[in-house]
Design an enzyme around this catalytic site. Structure first.
Site, PDB file in Angstrom:
ATOM      1  N   ASN A 208       0.845  -1.186   0.000  1.00 23.13           N
ATOM      2  CA  ASN A 208       0.000   0.000   0.000  1.00 23.13           C
ATOM      3  C   ASN A 208       0.883   1.239   0.000  1.00 23.13           C
ATOM      4  O   ASN A 208       2.110   1.133  -0.058  1.00 23.13           O
ATOM      5  CB  ASN A 208      -0.960  -0.016   1.196  1.00 23.13           C
ATOM      6  CG  ASN A 208      -0.216  -0.104   2.503  1.00 23.13           C
ATOM      7  OD1 ASN A 208       0.646   0.726   2.799  1.00 23.13           O
ATOM      8  ND2 ASN A 208      -0.515  -1.120   3.307  1.00 23.13           N
ATOM      9  N   LEU A 306      -3.662  -6.266  15.686  1.00 26.90           N
ATOM     10  CA  LEU A 306      -4.364  -5.424  16.638  1.00 26.90           C
ATOM     11  C   LEU A 306      -5.330  -6.242  17.490  1.00 26.90           C
ATOM     12  O   LEU A 306      -5.381  -6.099  18.717  1.00 26.90           O
ATOM     13  CB  LEU A 306      -5.111  -4.314  15.897  1.00 26.90           C
ATOM     14  CG  LEU A 306      -5.940  -3.347  16.745  1.00 26.90           C
ATOM     15  CD1 LEU A 306      -5.074  -2.627  17.763  1.00 26.90           C
ATOM     16  CD2 LEU A 306      -6.668  -2.347  15.852  1.00 26.90           C
ATOM     17  N   PHE A 323      -5.035   1.966  14.356  1.00 23.78           N
ATOM     18  CA  PHE A 323      -5.256   3.005  13.347  1.00 23.78           C
ATOM     19  C   PHE A 323      -6.259   2.483  12.319  1.00 23.78           C
ATOM     20  O   PHE A 323      -6.323   1.274  12.056  1.00 23.78           O
ATOM     21  CB  PHE A 323      -3.940   3.371  12.645  1.00 23.78           C
ATOM     22  CG  PHE A 323      -3.157   4.441  13.366  1.00 23.78           C
ATOM     23  CD1 PHE A 323      -2.955   5.686  12.788  1.00 23.78           C
ATOM     24  CD2 PHE A 323      -2.629   4.199  14.623  1.00 23.78           C
ATOM     25  CE1 PHE A 323      -2.244   6.671  13.446  1.00 23.78           C
ATOM     26  CE2 PHE A 323      -1.912   5.176  15.292  1.00 23.78           C
ATOM     27  CZ  PHE A 323      -1.724   6.420  14.694  1.00 23.78           C
TER      28      PHE A 323
END
Length: 401
Positions: A208, A306, A323
């Site tokens: 990305n 996460l 995030f």
């Protein structure tokens, strides 16, 4: 705050040099001893007499001062200071420091020392944004130099953007932060940053547009707050922060394993843009074009770092921050993500086309907590990091280590 701390203040040339006078006043008011050094260009904007009067010390400017150099003055000046501060630092001064030049007293002092350095840049917005300045910034950061600012605002030249010298009070706060033990002293924080690269074959990969800039800024802010930081980074464009335990990885699985190996921790900040999927049938050799048609890629889900950290039982960090980079309906999707992952906070931002957030120097985030969603104004990524870490300090200092 700074009783008997010795600050070597290097004043560079530029219209913002007049703010150095206020900085000297603030430093002395905080109890610091200020030894001023002026570049030749600085003398075009403020007088040595004004600087000396406020500092109560002799102004140094000449590299080949016969009296001083009889005692190797340029060595002594840089070694007796607790901190070297460059304010303002012009693009030219930053370039010479990054290149390791020592063609005047200021750059010689910066080269002949192992004393910590704090730089406050000030220049035209186009000069700040120029790739050469950004390269020099990256080099200096990689060398362990700390930065405060620049601020975003109106320029003396009439333009608007990043490049304004940080206000003297903000520079003072950064100096105090650098010279104090820090509120997170003794706390261990794991930060993930950058993209991951998921191989298609030995040549190609899925990735990305993350540069790693926000994660690096958070790492720097945590170090400045006194934390012991394990910095787990994918192949980012931005150099990692200094004074951290650096773990470089490529894939999401490797990042997951590195984070788990780094535990226990008081907090984990998952700022990396981790690929959700990997290619399950990645080729051992480079895939070739074929008359039989396009290759078929089979995807598998990557480990959810996460969620894994958030759902730890015994040993779960006191604070887990995730995030969320979204392109639409940011607050709603981030709120759902926080509930789904089980983390404490989500820092969400809009990375849709035209925002220039991903890969840029600024960010505009929404902090989602159990108290709701809080929109922050657009600001530099360093400022976002400092604000986030300040909130982390509030939580972590309330928890018994």
């Amino acid at each position: 705050m700074l009783h008997d701390k010795r600050i070597l203040l290097i004043i560079g040339g530029g219209i913002a040099a007049y703010k150095a006078l206020e900085l000297i006043r603030l430093l002395r008011g905080a109890g610091a001893v200020v030894t001023p050094v002026m570049t030749r260009a600085a003398g075009e904007f403020v007088t040595p007499l004004s600087v000396a009067a406020l500092a109560g010390e002799t102004v140094h400017g000449a590299l080949f001062d016969l009296t001083a150099e009889a005692e190797m003055g340029h060595i002594q000046l840089s070694r007796v200071a607790d901190l070297i501060v460059v304010a303002p630092a012009t693009a030219h001064l930053m370039a010479r420091a990054a290149a390791g030049l020592s063609d005047d007293l200021a750059t010689t002092l910066l080269l002949a020392t192992d004393t910590p350095v704090l730089i406050a840049p000030a220049m035209n917005v186009r000069m700040w944004d120029h790739p050469a300045t950004q390269r020099n910034l990256a080099v200096l950061m990689a060398d362990g130099v700390a930065f405060v600012g620049p601020d975003v605002g109106d320029m003396a030249c009439g333009e608007h953007g990043p490049g304004r010298l940080a206000e003297p009070a903000a520079i003072l706060a950064a100096i105090v932060q650098r010279l104090s033990p820090g509120p997170l002293r003794g706390r261990h924080v794991i930060v993930t940053s950058g993209p991951t690269h998921e191989p298609i074959d030995p040549v190609r990969y899925i990735a990305n547009r993350s540069s790693g800039a926000q994660g690096t800024a958070i790492g720097r802010a945590l170090v400045a707050a006194g934390a012991t930081v394990t910095f787990v980074t994918g192949p980012a464009v931005v150099p990692p922060p200094a004074d951290t335990t650096l773990v470089r990885v490529e894939t999401a699985q490797a990042m997951h394993d590195a984070v788990m190996a780094a535990l226990p921790a008081d907090a984990v900040v998952c700022a990396a843009a981790v690929a959700d999927w990997r290619v399950a049938n990645a080729g051992a050799q480079k895939m070739k074009k074929s008359v039989d048609g396009l290759p078929v890629l089979t995807f598998a889900e990557n480990p959810d770092i996460l969620a894994a950290v958030s759902r730890l039982g015994d040993g779960r960090p006191a604070l887990v921050v995730g995030f969320a980079a979204e392109t639409q309906d940011v607050t709603r999707l981030a709120t759902q993500k926080r509930a789904r992952k089980g983390c404490d906070w989500i820092v969400a931002n809009d990375v849709s086309a035209g925002t220039c957030i991903m890969g840029g120097t600024e960010n505009a985030v929404t902090l989602v907590t159990d108290a709701g969603a809080e929109d922050w104004p657009r600001m530099g990524k360093d400022a976002v990091a400092e604000r986030l870490v300040a909130r982390m300090v509030d939580v972590l200092t309330a928890v018994t280590p």
